[in-house]
Every structure is written in structure tokens, then in C-alpha cells.
Write a protein that holds these residues in place. Structure first.
Motif, mmCIF file in Angstrom:
data_model
loop_
_atom_site.group_PDB
_atom_site.id
_atom_site.type_symbol
_atom_site.label_atom_id
_atom_site.label_comp_id
_atom_site.label_asym_id
_atom_site.label_seq_id
_atom_site.Cartn_x
_atom_site.Cartn_y
_atom_site.Cartn_z
ATOM 1 N N VAL A 63 -30.843 4.783 1.357
ATOM 2 C CA VAL A 63 -30.034 5.744 2.105
ATOM 3 C C VAL A 63 -30.476 5.700 3.565
ATOM 4 O O VAL A 63 -31.665 5.728 3.862
ATOM 5 N N ARG A 64 -29.499 5.646 4.418
ATOM 6 C CA ARG A 64 -29.829 5.547 5.846
ATOM 7 C C ARG A 64 -28.905 6.464 6.657
ATOM 8 O O ARG A 64 -27.684 6.460 6.461
ATOM 9 N N TRP A 65 -29.530 7.246 7.557
ATOM 10 C CA TRP A 65 -28.779 8.058 8.519
ATOM 11 C C TRP A 65 -28.933 7.399 9.890
ATOM 12 O O TRP A 65 -30.039 7.069 10.301
ATOM 13 N N TYR A 66 -27.827 7.231 10.583
ATOM 14 C CA TYR A 66 -27.918 6.617 11.903
ATOM 15 C C TYR A 66 -26.832 7.192 12.817
ATOM 16 O O TYR A 66 -25.927 7.899 12.371
ATOM 17 N N ARG A 67 -26.951 6.836 14.070
ATOM 18 C CA ARG A 67 -25.954 7.288 15.036
ATOM 19 C C ARG A 67 -25.049 6.113 15.416
ATOM 20 O O ARG A 67 -24.054 5.856 14.771
ATOM 21 N N SER A 68 -25.406 5.347 16.444
ATOM 22 C CA SER A 68 -24.522 4.250 16.840
ATOM 23 C C SER A 68 -24.860 2.933 16.175
ATOM 24 O O SER A 68 -23.978 2.126 15.905
ATOM 25 N N GLU A 69 -26.149 2.690 15.867
ATOM 26 C CA GLU A 69 -26.568 1.407 15.319
ATOM 27 C C GLU A 69 -27.336 1.597 14.009
ATOM 28 O O GLU A 69 -28.354 2.299 14.000
ATOM 29 N N THR A 72 -31.207 0.979 14.080
ATOM 30 C CA THR A 72 -32.135 1.964 14.652
ATOM 31 C C THR A 72 -31.777 3.330 14.079
ATOM 32 O O THR A 72 -31.086 4.119 14.720
ATOM 33 N N PRO A 73 -32.223 3.602 12.865
ATOM 34 C CA PRO A 73 -31.779 4.809 12.162
ATOM 35 C C PRO A 73 -32.463 6.077 12.648
ATOM 36 O O PRO A 73 -33.562 6.056 13.198
ATOM 37 N N VAL A 74 -31.788 7.180 12.414
ATOM 38 C CA VAL A 74 -32.408 8.494 12.561
ATOM 39 C C VAL A 74 -33.422 8.684 11.430
ATOM 40 O O VAL A 74 -34.521 9.203 11.635
ATOM 41 N N PHE A 75 -33.021 8.202 10.253
ATOM 42 C CA PHE A 75 -33.912 8.257 9.088
ATOM 43 C C PHE A 75 -33.465 7.181 8.102
ATOM 44 O O PHE A 75 -32.271 6.925 7.938
ATOM 45 N N GLN A 87 -37.381 3.792 13.206
ATOM 46 C CA GLN A 87 -36.801 5.112 13.466
ATOM 47 C C GLN A 87 -36.716 5.381 14.970
ATOM 48 O O GLN A 87 -37.616 5.035 15.749
ATOM 49 N N MET A 88 -35.630 5.994 15.390
ATOM 50 C CA MET A 88 -35.456 6.363 16.798
ATOM 51 C C MET A 88 -36.589 7.293 17.223
ATOM 52 O O MET A 88 -36.933 8.240 16.514
ATOM 53 N N GLU A 89 -37.137 7.020 18.389
ATOM 54 C CA GLU A 89 -38.329 7.728 18.841
ATOM 55 C C GLU A 89 -38.106 9.232 18.936
ATOM 56 O O GLU A 89 -38.981 10.019 18.586
#
Length: 560
Positions: A63-69, A72-75, A87-89
């Protein structure tokens, strides 16, 4: 371990990236998210949820949460644990993975301390093997800032100026004025600034020309939350305050300060009044952020512009008389411009304007010369470290201005100007020229003089000297190459020695009978020639003796 450009990643992360490029949409399952945007206030927490359909366990899935890419996931969750390497810094330490209902395919992501930068679209993606399904959800972030403050400037004739300010709002709010009847009033100007945290400061100005208008309200409205905050001001009441009858006095002339020196901005109340209980601020075009703020007897750190932090100090030894001086250390070109000094008490303020001129006197000009075809000469004059933009002139011996061929002005990272100006000399009678660069504010200039005739004379002497050195070197080289090589050999087939003289590529052979030339004579003759030859400085000659047919010693060969 697997190498990627600039990184060394673990096998788990490499596998994670590989999967991103090999997945295909699934026909067996899909992902569902909230039907409406998720609303979260600044500083609070937000819960992002998504669900597999049809319901099924997701314990074995990634399972992956991301924004634009996706890369480079949020989680990211895989094999029962988080994948934190990519993970995004900005989300590190702020995310909690909730898997209480993962057996039914429902997962959630809790995000702490919501910030304005968190606002926007998110994607929730499940994947199994080489197949994936995903959905998007929208997180809306909103923040109610401070209640508006209404500041009234002391009356100028029949006009009164009101300024409504508020900070800490997100997204950019709406500002409007109303009179006591609820009728909206026309705002003269409106200004919005987003601070380092992404929150908005607003400043709206209203000019009251109707003396009968007694009460005015200012409202700040957040359209996402559909909430607003307002404040009311009573104009007659404010006109009775202490500052309504005072004035702020500043310098009447522009303040000139050289780059690198300290700036002093002095303001005072007239007539004299104790300013200890007042708010005093030095600003540029708007009240916030400020160059410096003094409030409640102390410096206010949070409202200062970043470029002035650590560079300011307040001289308040005459504050009981209403006089304060702001010192700004190490003047920069960016400090140049208009400042306002505001004294405020009980919502009423008075201000004075200050004109600060930053000046820089650059380096002495340097003139260089370049010869062109057809007898023309180009002069280039360069100098740097000037502010503001300097004036550049070429002049002849009589002080008359000579038009420049071209001029280039460039401004460096510190705002200082570098100048390059070119002069094309076609008049052979032009002997001396000067290049002058002046600062228009200081009235000072720096001058360099160039003598065309002296340069040509010096250049001629240098060329003659160089030519002489080249000729001397060439003569020495020719002399070495043409030096004579002397060889004395004994031909074993004849009964007398031969003296062979080698001159370059020409060989001259001298034969002598044994009765005419003795061994001693040959030695003496050869030695004499070697001493007189042009190669005597080239090294030590070595001789090798042989034995003739009659048993006598002869000199078979000269080794140079």
C-alpha cells in the motif's frame, strides 16, 4: 545492494522501484476513497482513508500513499513494515499507519500537525503482484487567523485613513469594509503576504472623507470554512486619543550611507512625549513584515523581515522624549529605498517617511588597449563596486567628452555595478584620453588617464627588444647546427691515414702519405682544428687510438 545515480539503495527499495515500472491496472479489484474532500484546520490532525472493493484482505499487498510521484511516497507499506528510505522529507515523523481493518481491505493514514503545504490531492494505491488499483482524495487545509486590527492614522485635514490588518489565515482570505448600516465600502488598496509557514497576512486600506461617518467595521472571511472575524472602530473616539494630536518627525533630507557602513534611522515625536508605552515600528512599504518592531518595552522577533534579522539594534536612551534611532549594521544595496517610521497607541498611529540612499564608490578604472585592423585602436575601461548605476565618460586632453563606442553595465549578486565602456580611436592626433566613473549621489569620481602615443612607443621598444632576442636565438641555433665535426680515420686498405673533415652534409677528405705526415703531426693538426672549431663549447672530445698495418699507432676516428 543496488546502485542508482547518487544513491546506494537497499535491496528492498530497489525491488520497490522495480515494481513501479512493471505494474498494470487490475481487473480483479478496485480502490475507493472518500466521496467528498477531507477538511482539516491548520495545526490539527487529518485522517486519510481508502478501501479495497470488493472487500478482501490486504495484508499481503503493498500500500502506498503519494502525491505527485509514486516513487516519492508520503507513506509506503510493504511486507508488514514501512519503507522509509524514499519517504518525502516533510512527512517524516508526522505520519501514523492505521491497519486495524486491513483484513477487510480498509486502511488509513493519520497525519499530525496539518500545515498549509499539506493541502492538495493524494493518491492511495494497492498492488498485488504486477497489478494495482488506486484512487485519489482531496485534502483541504484551512486556517482562521487573528481577528482584524484597525489602525487609524491621525487626521490630515478632513481625511482619515484606516488600515485593517490580520495574520495567520489560510488560504488567502477575503477582506471587506462596512459602514454602520451594513453597506460595503470601497477599499483603496489591499495587500497579501504569505509568510514562511505558508500563512497569509492581509492589509487593507480605507480612506474616510465623510466626516459624518462615525463607525466602520473590517471583516476577514475564510471561504473554505465559511467563517469570518470582524472588528469595529469608532472614529470620534479615536480622534480624542493622545497620538491624534502628535506628529512624527523624520530626516528632511535623504540619508546617504556607504555600502558596508551602519545605517541610522531616527524618528521623534513632536511635541515631545514619552513613547515607552507605544508601539514603534520601522517598515518598508507595508506594516508586516517589518524592519524592526518595538512593543511593550521590547523587541518583537516574530514580525521582522528575514533580511534584517541579526543586523538591527534600537537606541532608546531618549525614548522618554519620544526619540528613537534604529541602527542597521553593514549596509547593503538591498537596503536602499523608502522607510516609514510608525508610532502607535490605542489604535491610532502617526508616521514619517525616510529616504535611505545606499552608495558605493567602486574601484579605480583600468584602461586596456586592443589593436584592430585598418589602423584603428579600441580602448576598454573597466571598474566595479559601484552603486547606484554610475556615470561614465571619456574625455580628451581638453576635457571634452568623447562618445563611447559601447557601454555594458552588469549587476552582481550583491547588487553592485560593474561597468565596461569602449572607445574606438580612429583619430591619429588623439594623444591622451581619460576615463572617468562617478557616483551621482556622492558627487565623487575616479579617473584613469591613458596615453596612446606613450603606449605605442613602449609597445615599439618592446617589439624591438623581442625581435632582437629572437634574432640572437636564431643565430645561436644556426651556429650550433653548422659547427664542424673533425674525423680522422685510417683506411685499412691503404697504407696511409686519411683526415676527413665533416662540415654539415659536406665531407672533404685529405690524404697524406706515411712519409709526409707523422702520427704526431696528425694529432697536433686534429687537436688544433678541434680547438678552433665552432663546437668547442658543446662538450669534451674523446679520442680513440688504433694500430696501423706497420704496427704504429694512428688516430682512426674522432668521436664528437
Amino acid at each position: 545492494m543496488v546502485d542508482l545515480p547518487g544513491y546506494r539503495l537497499s535491496g528492498a527499495v530497489a525491488s520497490f522501484i522495480f515494481v513501479l515500472f512493471t505494474m498494470k491496472p487490475s481487473d480483479d479489484f478496485r480502490v475507493s476513497g472518500p466521496a467528498h474532500p477531507i477538511l482539516a484546520r491548520v495545526g490539527e490532525d487529518a485522517l486519510l482513508t481508502c478501501q479495497l472493493l470488493p472487500k478482501r484482505t490486504a495484508m499481503h499487498m503493498e500500500v502506498r500513499w503519494y502525491r505527485s510521484e509514486p516513487g516519492t511516497p508520503v507513506f509506503a507499506y510493504r511486507d508488514g513494515s514501512e519503507v522509509t528510505e524514499l519517504q518525502m522529507e516533510e512527512y517524516r515523523g508526522r505520519i501514523e499507519w492505521i491497519e486495524d481493518n486491513i483484513a477487510e481491505g480498509s486502511v488509513a493514514l493519520k497525519m499530525y500537525n496539518i500545515q498549509p503545504s499539506d493541502s492538495g490531492q493524494y493518491w492511495c494505491r494497492f498492488h498485488e503482484g504486477n497489478y494495482y488499483g488506486e484512487t485519489s482524495l482531496l485534502l483541504k487545509v484551512a486556517g482562521l487567523g487573528s481577528a482584524p486590527n484597525i489602525h487609524m492614522e491621525g487626521p490630515v485635514g478632513t481625511e482619515v485613513q484606516l488600515v485593517c490588518t490580520a495574520k495567520g489565515w489560510f488560504p488567502e482570505p477575503q477582506v471587506y469594509w462596512k459602514d454602520i448600516t451594513g453597506e460595503e465600502l470601497l477599499t483603496v488598496s489591499e495587500h497579501h503576504i504569505q509568510d514562511e509557514d505558508g500563512l497569509f497576512y492581509v492589509e487593507a486600506t480605507l480612506v474616510i472623507r465623510n466626516a459624518s461617518l462615525e463607525t466602520v467595521s473590517c471583516f476577514i472571511h475564510n471561504h473554505i470554512l465559511n467563517e469570518e472575524k470582524g472588528s469595529v472602530i469608532s472614529i470620534p473616539e479615536k480622534l480624542q486619543t493622545e497620538l491624534a494630536s502628535l506628529k512624527v518627525i523624520g530626516p528632511f533630507q535623504p540619508i546617504l550611507v556607504r555600502v558596508g557602513e551602519d545605517i541610522q534611522l531616527t524618528c521623534s515625536l513632536s511635541p515631545k512625549a514619552n513613547a515607552q508605552s507605544m508601539e514603534v515600528r520601522w517598515v518598508r512599504s507595508h506594516r508586516y513584515p517589518a524592519v524592526y518592531v518595538y512593543m511593550d518595552g521590547d523587541y518583537v522577533d516574530g514580525e521582522q523581515m528575514a533580511e534584517y534579522r541579526g543586523r538591527t539594534a534600537l537606541v532608546s536612551d531618549a525614548i522618554h522624549e519620544g526619540r528613537l534611532t534604529l541602527q542597521i549594521h553593514n549596509a547593503r544595496t538591498s537596503d536602499d529605498g523608502q522607510y516609514r517610521c510608525l508610532f502607535e497607541k490605542d489604535g491610532v498611529y502617526q508616521e514619517a517617511s525616510l529616504d535611505l540612499k545606499i552608495v558605493g564608490l567602486g574601484s579605480s578604472p583600468l584602461i586596456t588597449m586592443e589593436g584592430l585592423k585598418d589602423g584603428e585602436t579600441q580602448l576598454m575601461c573597466t571598474s566595479e563596486g559601484w552603486f547606484p548605476q554610475p556615470h561614465v565618460r571619456w574625455r580628451d586632453m581638453e576635457g571634452k567628452t568623447i562618445p563611447s563606442f559601447s557601454e555594458v553595465l552588469t549587476q552582481g549578486s550583491h547588487g553592485l555595478f560593474r561597468v565596461e565602456t569602449f572607445l574606438l580611436v580612429t583619430n591619429s592626433s588623439l594623444v591622451n584620453v581619460t576615463c572617468s566613473i562617478s557616483n551621482p549621489l556622492l558627487g565623487e569620481e575616479k579617473i584613469a588617464t591613458f596615453s596612446v602615443s606613450e603606449f605605442k612607443m613602449t609597445f615599439s621598444w618592446k617589439m624591438l627588444l623581442l625581435l632582437g632576442l629572437l634574432l640572437a636565438g636564431a643565430a645561436g641555433l644556426i651556429r650550433r647546427k653548422s659547427c664542424k665535426k673533425v674525423n680522422v680515420t685510417l683506411d685499412p686498405n691503404i697504407g696511409h691515414p686519411e683526415l676527413i673533415l665533416s662540415e654539415g652534409n659536406k665531407h672533404v677528405t685529405h690524404g697524406h702519405s706515411r712519409s709526409q705526415t707523422s702520427h704526431r703531426d696528425l694529432m697536433a693538426s686534429s687537436t688544433s682544428r678541434a680547438r678552433k672549431g665552432s663546437c668547442q663549447g658543446g662538450g669534451t672530445e674523446r679520442w680513440r687510438l688504433g694500430t696501423g698495418r706497420d704496427g704504429s699507432q694512428v688516430l682512426p676516428k674522432t668521436i664528437l
